[in-house]
Design a protein around this motif. Structure first.
Motif, mmCIF file in Angstrom:
data_model
loop_
_atom_site.group_PDB
_atom_site.id
_atom_site.type_symbol
_atom_site.label_atom_id
_atom_site.label_comp_id
_atom_site.label_asym_id
_atom_site.label_seq_id
_atom_site.Cartn_x
_atom_site.Cartn_y
_atom_site.Cartn_z
ATOM 1 N N ARG A 28 1.097 -1.459 -0.134
ATOM 2 C CA ARG A 28 -0.354 -0.353 -0.309
ATOM 3 C C ARG A 28 0.874 1.228 -0.405
ATOM 4 N NH1 ARG A 28 -2.736 -3.628 -1.622
ATOM 5 N NH2 ARG A 28 -5.177 -3.624 -0.582
ATOM 6 N N TYR A 29 1.918 1.098 0.365
ATOM 7 C CA TYR A 29 3.363 2.013 -0.078
ATOM 8 C C TYR A 29 4.388 1.363 0.153
ATOM 9 C CZ TYR A 29 6.133 6.546 2.519
ATOM 10 O OH TYR A 29 7.187 7.039 2.659
ATOM 11 N N TRP A 30 5.069 2.743 -1.184
ATOM 12 C CA TRP A 30 6.285 3.002 -1.798
ATOM 13 C C TRP A 30 6.547 3.987 -1.191
ATOM 14 C CZ3 TRP A 30 1.807 1.087 -4.227
ATOM 15 C CH2 TRP A 30 2.235 -0.088 -4.442
ATOM 16 N N GLU A 31 8.071 3.669 -1.084
ATOM 17 C CA GLU A 31 9.161 5.031 -0.962
ATOM 18 C C GLU A 31 9.639 5.224 -2.113
ATOM 19 O OE1 GLU A 31 12.383 3.807 1.422
ATOM 20 O OE2 GLU A 31 11.056 3.762 3.530
ATOM 21 N N LEU A 32 9.406 6.570 -3.120
ATOM 22 C CA LEU A 32 9.882 6.702 -4.558
ATOM 23 C C LEU A 32 10.119 8.215 -4.991
ATOM 24 C CD1 LEU A 32 6.030 5.561 -6.367
ATOM 25 C CD2 LEU A 32 7.933 4.487 -5.988
ATOM 26 N N ASP A 33 11.276 8.257 -4.013
ATOM 27 C CA ASP A 33 11.879 8.850 -3.680
ATOM 28 C C ASP A 33 13.504 9.537 -4.796
ATOM 29 O OD1 ASP A 33 10.779 10.007 -1.137
ATOM 30 O OD2 ASP A 33 12.168 9.144 0.378
ATOM 31 N N ASP A 34 13.282 10.339 -5.270
ATOM 32 C CA ASP A 34 14.289 11.129 -6.390
ATOM 33 C C ASP A 34 13.952 9.370 -7.522
ATOM 34 O OD1 ASP A 34 15.386 12.525 -4.607
ATOM 35 O OD2 ASP A 34 17.333 11.368 -3.615
ATOM 36 N N VAL A 35 12.714 9.430 -7.968
ATOM 37 C CA VAL A 35 12.467 8.901 -9.067
ATOM 38 C C VAL A 35 13.129 9.716 -10.342
ATOM 39 C CG1 VAL A 35 11.063 7.764 -10.275
ATOM 40 C CG2 VAL A 35 10.755 7.782 -8.047
ATOM 41 N N PRO A 36 13.618 9.141 -11.548
ATOM 42 C CA PRO A 36 13.988 9.496 -12.570
ATOM 43 C C PRO A 36 12.860 10.094 -13.283
ATOM 44 C CG PRO A 36 15.166 7.291 -12.235
ATOM 45 C CD PRO A 36 14.237 7.478 -10.913
ATOM 46 N N GLU A 37 13.148 10.919 -13.737
ATOM 47 C CA GLU A 37 12.513 11.907 -15.190
ATOM 48 C C GLU A 37 11.233 11.524 -15.368
ATOM 49 O OE1 GLU A 37 9.189 14.850 -14.853
ATOM 50 O OE2 GLU A 37 10.792 15.163 -13.788
ATOM 51 N N TRP A 38 11.990 10.724 -16.188
ATOM 52 C CA TRP A 38 11.606 9.258 -17.775
ATOM 53 C C TRP A 38 10.499 8.080 -16.987
ATOM 54 C CZ3 TRP A 38 12.455 4.074 -18.510
ATOM 55 C CH2 TRP A 38 13.201 3.449 -17.785
ATOM 56 N N ILE A 39 11.480 7.844 -15.605
ATOM 57 C CA ILE A 39 9.638 7.215 -15.179
ATOM 58 C C ILE A 39 8.713 7.960 -14.627
ATOM 59 C CG2 ILE A 39 9.074 5.813 -13.160
ATOM 60 C CD1 ILE A 39 12.298 4.629 -13.283
ATOM 61 N N THR A 40 9.217 8.577 -13.961
ATOM 62 C CA THR A 40 7.262 10.195 -13.866
ATOM 63 C C THR A 40 6.853 9.950 -15.033
ATOM 64 O OG1 THR A 40 8.469 10.370 -11.805
ATOM 65 C CG2 THR A 40 6.421 11.630 -12.702
ATOM 66 N N ASP A 41 7.639 10.491 -16.091
ATOM 67 C CA ASP A 41 7.090 10.879 -17.833
ATOM 68 C C ASP A 41 6.163 10.023 -18.060
ATOM 69 O OD1 ASP A 41 6.898 12.974 -19.803
ATOM 70 O OD2 ASP A 41 7.625 11.608 -21.024
ATOM 71 N N LEU A 42 6.753 8.613 -18.513
ATOM 72 C CA LEU A 42 6.069 7.460 -18.396
ATOM 73 C C LEU A 42 5.257 6.964 -17.829
ATOM 74 C CD1 LEU A 42 5.939 4.535 -20.416
ATOM 75 C CD2 LEU A 42 7.876 3.665 -19.039
ATOM 76 N N ALA A 43 4.850 7.054 -16.864
ATOM 77 C CA ALA A 43 3.729 6.730 -15.490
ATOM 78 C C ALA A 43 2.552 7.411 -16.358
ATOM 79 C CB ALA A 43 4.085 6.975 -14.584
ATOM 80 N N ILE A 44 2.898 9.064 -16.393
ATOM 81 C CA ILE A 44 1.902 9.959 -16.441
ATOM 82 C C ILE A 44 1.612 10.289 -17.309
ATOM 83 C CG2 ILE A 44 1.484 12.057 -16.821
ATOM 84 C CD1 ILE A 44 3.193 13.000 -14.257
ATOM 85 N N LYS A 45 2.299 9.678 -18.763
ATOM 86 C CA LYS A 45 1.619 9.486 -20.677
ATOM 87 C C LYS A 45 0.778 8.266 -20.490
ATOM 88 C CE LYS A 45 4.837 12.487 -22.630
ATOM 89 N NZ LYS A 45 5.733 12.779 -23.656
ATOM 90 N N PHE A 46 0.804 7.228 -19.281
ATOM 91 C CA PHE A 46 0.545 5.469 -19.599
ATOM 92 C C PHE A 46 -0.875 6.160 -19.038
ATOM 93 C CE2 PHE A 46 -0.563 1.395 -18.993
ATOM 94 C CZ PHE A 46 -0.664 1.191 -19.901
ATOM 95 N N GLY A 47 -0.923 6.384 -17.997
ATOM 96 C CA GLY A 47 -2.185 6.859 -17.331
ATOM 97 C C GLY A 47 -3.005 7.394 -18.225
ATOM 98 N N ASN A 48 -2.667 8.353 -18.820
ATOM 99 C CA ASN A 48 -3.660 9.467 -20.166
ATOM 100 C C ASN A 48 -4.020 8.137 -20.969
ATOM 101 O OD1 ASN A 48 -3.170 11.504 -18.520
ATOM 102 N ND2 ASN A 48 -1.431 12.265 -19.432
ATOM 103 N N TRP A 49 -2.662 7.523 -21.924
ATOM 104 C CA TRP A 49 -3.754 6.819 -22.249
ATOM 105 C C TRP A 49 -4.550 5.899 -22.429
ATOM 106 C CZ3 TRP A 49 -2.413 1.458 -23.146
ATOM 107 C CH2 TRP A 49 -3.185 0.946 -24.502
ATOM 108 N N GLU A 50 -4.170 5.474 -20.579
ATOM 109 C CA GLU A 50 -5.025 4.164 -20.427
ATOM 110 C C GLU A 50 -6.653 5.389 -20.496
ATOM 111 O OE1 GLU A 50 -6.184 2.274 -15.902
ATOM 112 O OE2 GLU A 50 -4.244 2.729 -16.173
ATOM 113 N N ALA A 51 -6.728 5.860 -20.164
ATOM 114 C CA ALA A 51 -7.910 6.841 -20.219
ATOM 115 C C ALA A 51 -8.795 6.882 -21.450
ATOM 116 C CB ALA A 51 -8.147 8.238 -19.009
#
Length: 459
Positions: free
Chosen positions: A203-226
């Motif tokens: 239920r909880y993950w430590e996601l500090d200092d995640v590279p920008e390209w991973i955050t970008d991939l996660a956000i864009k995929f969320g939009n694609w899924e919608a």
């Protein structure tokens, strides 16, 4: 040349003009290089067989076993007490029962062999690359090499993975008991089940200092899924697991491309990721026609024309990745944390699909599966007659059905998965720790096992 490397040449290789003596620049030297390259490809394609892996890793495994034998006898009990602390006492008691039933050699020898095989083998069936995966992951910001030799932190990291390893092995065992022809082999079904359990148990993950390209991939995929849920009515109410499996495939494709270059194609992806989406859809619909229709609409949405919609074609994940890269990064109302965790988990798995590199959690999962099966079968094998042992050794048969038959026939109690998981974790610590004098037992692999990645459970 044939005497050294065997008959590995095809008919189109010119062998005329050979001499008894040759130099590094001679024609014979080029024959050796060609043969070695071809043999390497053969080994990479054959890694899935546990028997082949064990034969190839036997010599190296013997060296590791000899180095582990004395520390195992002298320090294993004290290390177990230190690792247990106030928790995992049931694990410790079950390990004691396991050790009383087996000699140290019978435990250390298979462990060392499976460790060597898991780290050394490349899991791509068609692609062999010489890129340094660990170095590339540092450049991509998803792997941070350890700055100091902190054995206490290493032990805590390993013990933090213990429950997850045990739960995942038990989950796979329940599936493999029914599908014995795939025992200890990753399949689309086990891939989707492990992903589902990974999300439900955290239920909880430590996601500090995640590279920008991973955050970008996660956000864009969320939009694609919608957009997909809005445009494809059949998938409007599909469970998140379907899209998580698609994200795993997209992450694998992008990682391969970032590491190995643009020459990588969708066909280089392991089959378990290609078909995990279909496995998740089958679990949801329980109707083959609806599953095929959903796969057809997904591929049509991605711009791929297909005739046979029973499977996702090899280019599907590349097409989705191209759509994501060409889209704008918009703020999404959907929580991206879960998707970031999925991407990081898959990065660790991709590291394990490369040569001379492995994520610590996938490696522990692999070793625990193999060691658990080995200990179960060795218990059965010791009770068989000479004729039965000879039959098993000489006849190429699937061992899982025989194991289940003999266990039931002999009325043998099951071997605890928790005990084998705890044993694997403590032995892995003994391999990677820095002893007071000398070097780590697995010095060559301390830089290969990526236990400092920011992945939530697959670090």
């Amino acid at each position: 040349t044939r005497k050294i490397v065997g008959d590995v040449f095809t008919n189109d290789v010119r062998t005329s003009g050979s001499r008894k003596k040759w130099t590094d620049n001679s024609l014979e030297a080029s024959f050796i290089e060609a043969a070695a390259a071809k043999h390497l490809k053969y080994q990479a394609m054959s890694y899935r067989s546990s028997a082949v892996m064990a034969r190839q890793s036997a010599k190296k495994g013997e060296k590791i076993m000899k180095k582990l034998l004395r520390p195992f006898q002298d320090e294993f009990a004290s290390l177990c007490d230190k690792a247990v602390g106030g928790l995992h006492r049931t694990y410790r008691s079950e390990v004691d029962d396991l050790l009383r039933a087996h000699t140290p050699i019978n435990i250390l020898s298979p462990f060392a062999t499976y460790l060597i095989g898991a780290v050394s083998a490349a899991t791509s069936e068609t692609f062999v690359g010489q890129t340094d995966m660990a170095k590339k992951l540092v450049e991509l910001g998803v792997h941070r090499p350890a700055s100091d030799d902190d054995d206490e932190q290493l032990l805590q990291t390993l013990m933090g993975l213990l429950d997850s390893v045990s739960d995942d092995v038990e989950l796979c065992l329940r599936y493999w008991e029914e599908k014995t022809n795939t025992y200890c082999k990753p399949t689309p079904e086990t891939t989707s089940m492990l992903t589902s359990q990974f999300l439900s148990s955290n239920r909880y993950w430590e996601l500090d200092d995640v590279p920008e390209w991973i955050t970008d991939l996660a956000i864009k995929f969320g939009n694609w899924e919608a957009v997909v849920r809005n445009d494809i009515k059949l998938l409007e109410n599909a469970p998140p697991l379907v899209f998580h499996c698609i994200l795993q495939g997209v992450t694998t494709f992008r990682m391969n491309k970032m590491v190995y270059g643009d020459e990588v194609k969708g066909t280089e992806m392991p089959m378990m990721y290609k078909n995990a989406v279909k496995a998740a859809l089958t679990m949801h619909f329980q109707d083959e026609d609806k599953v095929n229709e959903a796969l057809h609409q997904l591929q049509t949405f991605s711009g791929i024309k297909v005739r046979d919609a029973r499977h996702l074609v090899a280019d599907f994940y590349g097409a989705v990745d191209a759509q994501l890269q060409s889209s704008l990064r918009q703020s999404s109302t959907v929580d991206k944390t879960e998707r970031i965790a999925i991407v990081l988990r898959q990065v660790a798995q991709c590291a394990s699909n490369a040569e001379r590199c492995s994520g610590l959690y996938p490696t522990l999962l692999h070793i625990t599966n193999e060691l658990h099966f080995h200990l179960r079968f060795s218990r059965v094998f010791s009770k068989l007659s000479t004729k039965e042992k000879k039959y098993i050794r000489n006849k190429p048969r699937a061992l899982a059905p025989m194991l289940l038959y003999f266990e039931k026939d002999m009325n043998l109690p099951p071997i605890s998965v928790k005990s084998v998981s705890f044993l694997s974790v403590v032995l892995m610590f003994m391999c990677l720790r820095l002893p007071p004098t000398g070097k780590p037992v697995c010095e060559r692999f301390t830089s290969c096992l990526l236990y400092t990645s920011p992945s939530p459970r697959d670090s």
